[in-house]
Design an enzyme around this catalytic site. Sequence first.
Site, short mmCIF file in Angstrom:
data_model
loop_
_atom_site.label_atom_id
_atom_site.label_comp_id
_atom_site.label_asym_id
_atom_site.label_seq_id
_atom_site.Cartn_x
_atom_site.Cartn_y
_atom_site.Cartn_z
N CYS B 62 39.79 51.12 35.96
CA CYS B 62 38.82 50.83 36.83
C CYS B 62 39.02 51.47 38.12
O CYS B 62 40.10 51.59 38.72
CB CYS B 62 38.78 49.15 37.06
SG CYS B 62 37.79 48.63 38.25
N CYS B 65 39.65 48.74 41.14
CA CYS B 65 40.92 48.01 41.33
C CYS B 65 42.13 49.03 40.58
O CYS B 65 43.29 48.28 40.76
CB CYS B 65 40.76 46.78 40.64
SG CYS B 65 40.75 46.72 38.90
N ASP B 307 86.81 24.26 68.44
CA ASP B 307 88.04 24.91 67.98
C ASP B 307 88.58 24.44 66.81
O ASP B 307 88.38 23.49 66.37
CB ASP B 307 89.12 25.24 69.12
CG ASP B 307 88.79 25.86 70.22
OD1 ASP B 307 89.19 25.78 71.33
OD2 ASP B 307 87.62 26.48 70.06
#
Lengths: 206, 494
Positions: B62, B65, B307
């Site tokens: 096509c 597309c 820590d």
Amino acid sequence: MTTINKDEIVDEANCSETKLHEEKKEDEEDEDLRKLLVPDVQNLPLTPPSAVESNFATYFAPDFMKPGHDQYVYRHANGLCVIGLAPSHVAFKDEGGITAVDFNVGKSDRSGMKVTGKRKKNAQHFESNTALCKISTKNDTYIVRCCVKGSLLEVNQQLIKQPELLNVSADREGYIAIIMPKPVDWLKVKASLVSLQEYKKLKEVS
Amino acid sequence: MEKKEDELQEVLRALPSDAVKDLLSHQVCARCILRVFGVQGRAYASPSLSSLFAQHSQTQLCRLCLGILQFTYSDDTKTLLQNDNLPLLIAQTVQRQAYHFHSFSLEVSIPPIVLDNDNSLRSYMKTKYGSQPWFQQNLHIGCISAKDALKFSLVYPLEDLLECKSSMGPFRIRLTFCHAKASKGDEKCSDGAESCKRRKIGMSKIVAGPVFGERPTSSSVENDSSDCCEFLLEKANEPCHLTYFCYRTPFYFGGRYLKYSRNVSQTRWIIDDERMGEASVEEIIGGNILQACQGDSFKFHAAGREDIDVRMLGPGRPFIVEVQNARHIPSELSVKDMEKTINSMEFSLNKLVKVKNLKLVGSDGWNLMREGEAEKQKQYAALVWISRPIKDEDFQCVSSLKDLKVLQRTPIRVLHRRSPLEREKIIHWMTMETIAGSSQYFLLHLCTQAGTYIKEFVHGDLGRTHPSIGSILGCRAEILQLDVTDIKMECFLT
């Protein structure tokens, strides 16, 4: 609580019951927390190691470039070095101790530099024999040097207004400067430094 | 099924036949014809669609597309495939991945040149059929985009095959069509300068016709004003390359964690191939959740950090674990199980980490945690030693200080990686608690502004933090242990 009761009474009772239950739970948690926090006195040392002892490796540079010019280098695990006067430094032998500190030596005033950012922009690169500051006693002046080749991050500006810090606590609040050496340069200078034990023997300091 | 076929027949009959024949003769595919005329819905998914245009061969790609809506594409091995069963292929790929899902969302990406083609066609149609009544009627719908048409053609069969509805959700199926000729704007041609000039005039003047390799003729058409009704879309020679995969958008788990060990870091910490500490909060919590969800990876985020040698106690620290691509959807029950599993983990008989209030959170959990993170106060308990016996006055001295301003230079222990700055922090309150059996140790409870370095506040960091406990009490102070006892934030408390 009995199971058969008017709805309102049950609700009210449940309300205060759950509230009591919650408070009890909170108290239990607080108690648990307290138990965790309180130490076992038996295990506490009479005199714990100081922050410097715990976090730094201590080295000495005896007679650095001149006899009697003894300095210390505290090296942190992150590579930074704190430079200062060792207790046997000749300046302390003068009567009255140290009376003034001047960072304006060599080509620039070391107290005037501004180091910025994580990459420590504008930090000056110094050799180990570069002068950091001049310290004065009643009759004499002495030069304090870097001892370690690297970037100068900071000088202890408190010393300008409070030179007596050196007389009272040269090993802590009287530190002179903080230097950041490259790993390669540290390895080179480390070879010429001595440990605390060796230093004590050398200087017959207790 | 038959009813759907009848509906399709009706839809087709309603299309203007002359325009349809015209488009077919120019190699526009069946689905593109439907979308040019604004058709929506199930018609695209009808299996008999191609046969209804049987009189015109649909074997060529096509032009509009590029074969996308004909389910014609090339795969990784560069094989040209045409597969009316594309929905089945996709469904089988999805099923192989073993995801649990209640719905799926289809995401489609197509090359921009298709949109350019649509625009070209639109101007052609307007020129040729503008005066027709059906054109006027159609204007308000307009052409359906190729993306939407593709979704129509795939979603309905996928819903049947996967046995669930299509709707917005975390489980996604993504289709990507790529084409060598990404868009007409590509300056790939040797006529670079000319086409460049044309594009600069404005997007509305589309250069229809061959841009690549062939000389553009002087009769390049501009829309609206031209008399020429030439259908200028060039022949499509190559199909698009299709890749597809499915994935899940991240799941977020929120909660609070406690850390009982002084040898466990918050995050994985490795120096020179050696792990620091015996484990990390991040790995204990994240690893468990990842396992239960069967995800690919996780990220651990916490509201602040402590820590390795500092315990996190009290109500705990808020955290979020982000799981990528989870295969399982955790139920409320399974989340409770995750929490139980984490809390029962022990390393050499010691409990290391505890998790509370673990639950799935939406994206707002994020904001809850980050919001005010810098403003929230934290509470600590520190075990402090001073170089002289504690005096009665010390207690009052310390308790009387409210909202004490402290100037902290960047601590030496982090100075290597943080900017050298002087930061002002606030100690909101402090209390001293005696320890039975000791005259020089005490517990210091304090509540501070976020970002305050507690250890340095106790020992003074060689005088670089001022005031410090030492300077306040007039002696040397050292800190032996630190615990976080509260993080005053509102999130994840239930």
